[in-house]
Design an enzyme around this catalytic site. Structure first.
Site, PDB file in Angstrom:
ATOM      1  CB  SER A  32      -0.899   0.004   1.240  1.00 13.33           C
ATOM      2  OG  SER A  32      -1.585  -1.225   1.357  1.00 13.33           O
ATOM      3  CB  SER A  34       2.119   7.756  -2.487  1.00  6.59           C
ATOM      4  OG  SER A  34       3.315   7.843  -1.731  1.00  6.59           O
ATOM      5  N   GLY A  93       5.473  -0.275   0.388  1.00  5.27           N
ATOM      6  CA  GLY A  93       6.054   0.997   0.790  1.00  5.27           C
ATOM      7  C   GLY A  93       6.464   0.971   2.253  1.00  5.27           C
ATOM      8  CB  ALA A  94       8.693   1.710   4.396  1.00 11.35           C
ATOM      9  CG  ASP A  95       4.455   5.032   7.073  1.00 12.78           C
ATOM     10  OD1 ASP A  95       4.035   5.670   6.095  1.00 12.78           O
ATOM     11  OD2 ASP A  95       3.795   4.152   7.646  1.00 12.78           O
ATOM     12  N   GLY A 106       2.225   1.427   8.329  1.00 11.39           N
ATOM     13  CA  GLY A 106       0.884   1.515   8.886  1.00 11.39           C
ATOM     14  C   GLY A 106       0.327   2.920   8.917  1.00 11.39           C
ATOM     15  CD  GLU A 114       0.963  -1.900   4.747  1.00  9.21           C
ATOM     16  OE1 GLU A 114       0.795  -1.024   3.888  1.00  9.21           O
ATOM     17  OE2 GLU A 114       1.408  -1.660   5.889  1.00  9.21           O
TER      18      GLU A 114
END
Length: 244
Positions: A32, A34, A93-95, A106, A114
């Site tokens: 998930s 952008s 993806g990753a934050d 998350g 995920e």
């Protein structure tokens, strides 16, 4: 005209797909966020990858897969023909990502799915932009570690976070929805607590401690899982980190 960040995201996603997904693969997990939008865009551009079954981690990635005309699968579907519990590779993806490729995920409230799809994969690859790089988790992403909880237990979990962990959170918030009144509700019907711990010295240990709290469904600390991370740079280049 695309911004430098978006140009970098696209370059990282395209390269991650080109270097990790091949026509020999049968099942691929799609995460998930952008940056994942560009990963699916690249897959759609490559006809030799259209026979692969793609497993989503969220409603967003499900839409990307179906709207791209790709084959949709699931790790838990009741129909055996659509059930794929073993995945060749997952791209997500990753934050925030540290040098050991531990990650906070998350921000989009999809951490449970995920985690399931990442754990089911033989190989896990992350894609992000340069702003997500970090020496230690919790220093770049300051919104907190996302914790998915059963709704009836969220207050119990908040109290336990304050009293039972070896590392105490600086702030704890129940994530609230932006466009409606009330809390964010995950695809699984749960709530999300964001707990900011500041700089996290041992994310794996912290993740285990949080997971043991009654009422916790999943924790957005992805530790010792990813093999590679592709970061889109401001100049449009790509920086690749590999787990040591």
């Amino acid at each position: 005209m695309a911004s430098a960040v978006e140009t970098g995201k696209k370059a990282a996603a395209f390269r991650a797909v080109d270097e990790n997904i091949t026509a020999d693969h049968k099942v691929v997990g799609i995460g998930s966020g952008s940056t994942v939008i560009y990963a699916v865009e690249r897959i759609v551009q490559r006809p030799e990858l259209h026979h692969i079954v793609y497993v989503p981690t969220s409603f967003q990635s499900l839409q990307l897969i179906t709207e791209g005309g790709l084959k949709l699968g699931s790790v838990e579907h009741t129909n055996r023909a659509l059930r794929f519990p073993e995945i060749d590779i997952t791209i997500d993806g990753a934050d925030e990502v540290d040098k050991q490729l531990n990650a906070i995920k998350g921000g989009g409230a999809c951490q449970f799915q995920e985690m399931v799809v990442a754990k089911a994969a033989k190989k896990f690859v992350m894609i992000a932009d340069y702003r997500k790089k970090s020496d230690k988790l919790g220093t770049q992403w300051t919104k907190g570690v996302p914790i998915e909880v059963v709704p009836l237990a969220y207050k119990v979990v908040i109290n336990a976070l304050k009293s039972q962990l070896s590392m105490k959170p600086e702030t704890i918030t129940l994530r609230m929805a932006v466009a409606k009144a009330g809390p964010v509700v995950t695809d699984n019907g749960n709530f999300v607590i964001d707990a900011h711990f500041g700089s996290i010295s041992d994310p794996s240990k912290l993740g285990r401690e949080i997971k043991l709290l009654t009422g916790v469904v999943e924790v957005g600390l992805f530790c010792n899982m990813a093999e590679m991370a592709y970061f889109g740079e401001a100049d449009g280049g790509v920086d690749i980190w590999t787990r040591k």
